[in-house]
Scaffold this active site. Sequence first.
Site, short mmCIF file in Angstrom:
data_model
loop_
_atom_site.label_atom_id
_atom_site.label_comp_id
_atom_site.label_asym_id
_atom_site.label_seq_id
_atom_site.Cartn_x
_atom_site.Cartn_y
_atom_site.Cartn_z
N GLY A 94 0.83 -1.15 -0.02
CA GLY A 94 -0.09 -0.04 -0.14
C GLY A 94 0.81 1.32 0.08
N CYS A 95 0.35 2.31 0.41
CA CYS A 95 0.93 3.63 0.59
C CYS A 95 1.81 3.73 1.75
CB CYS A 95 0.16 4.81 0.27
SG CYS A 95 -0.77 4.80 -1.26
N ASP A 216 11.43 -12.67 -0.83
CA ASP A 216 10.93 -11.37 -1.64
C ASP A 216 12.35 -10.46 -1.64
OD1 ASP A 216 9.88 -10.20 -3.74
OD2 ASP A 216 8.53 -8.77 -2.33
#
Length: 423
Positions: A94-95, A216
Amino acid sequence: MRCFQFHNGDKKEEPKTTKSNSAKSSFTDGEMRQSGSDCNSQDVSDTSTGSRGRSQFPVLSDRPSNLRAFTFSELKEATKNFNRSTKLGEGGFGCVFKGTVNISEDPANKVDVAIKQLGRRGLQGHKEWVTEVNVLGVVEHPNLVKLIGYCAEDNERGIERLLIYDYMPNGSVEDHLSARSETSLPLAMRLKIAQDAARGLVYLHEEMDFQIIFRDFKSSNILLDQQWNAKLSDFGLARLGPPEGLTHVSTAVVGTLGYAAPEYIQTGRLTSKSDVWSYGVFLYELITGRRPLDRNRPRSEQKLLEWVKPHLSDAKKFQLILDPKLEGKNALKSAHKLSLVANRCLARLPKTRPKMSEVLEMVNKVVEASTGTGNPQPTLRSTESMSTFEETEAKSKRRFTDVKIGDAGWLVRMWSIKLVKTC
């Protein structure tokens, strides 16, 4: 929006029936998980026999956590109601906003923080948020970003899920390697970043009483603090390593294209050697200044590993892949030594890749050689890992040595720097 109650990893999951040889994946051109604030319901829960029916991090849920629970009103005030002027960026979660919060009883004792606000992406986003809380709430290392607290609160918009981290003022490694960056990372800084990132992975893989696979690892998830120390961040896709007696964890295939290990993409079987592969790709990022996958370049140069392949045969060709921002013979020699470490990480067979502690030892030797201290020959502890690596660097009678690397198992003939005697 459906509401999901915050839990600390103690909720039982339904048994999964996904088979490892038909692993479910969510590939896109950039990330293998959807980014931004779109809904993403991809199920990435562990599916190995040893983990079915259990939550993602059952071991961690029982451990004490020093995280602080923030109220949503506190974070609104800290970010000026999430004003665009405080926005640092946007990623798969998200932000992210910059804010200032109080972390002690002294109202004057305020610190800068980075605040991630979960996008409206449904269950998958919530899983990643819970994973971050579970992992970073109980692990601590100088090369892992520090999670200060979280917010899980209902309001008229639904449930708000946020994470509060130490603020990293120098951004990500990806930012500084970008051609658009106004700053240039010198050789010494790149080597230090390689060391710091390796130390973070060693801690996750080998230095705790449980193993965490990052899953990741990439340059955008390596952040730089005020002193330019590198710290791993974004643990939303992290997984516990396989239980004792099992060789891998079977999961849906998620991560970022260009970094994911080939055997993980093909089978969904996840091990710590998947992170080792990603680290090898990252080393070539540091060497070349290029991204692992860049659709804006000519077709023959879009995939980093494929592009560097024909340039590894001799010194003149190797110099063509060196980041133009790196100059001098010392940079070329150190980059070559670093490429040898990368090649060991990029071995086709996972079992032949070194452990991260062995990788760190090699990187340390490269750093020592670049500063003129210590033994300039990178070495490994294990006999298996020593064979190929020592042939390349220590046996000066041989000009070339065969090294298998890459997702296609391609064979290259590595050039070695001639040893020069000094009085």
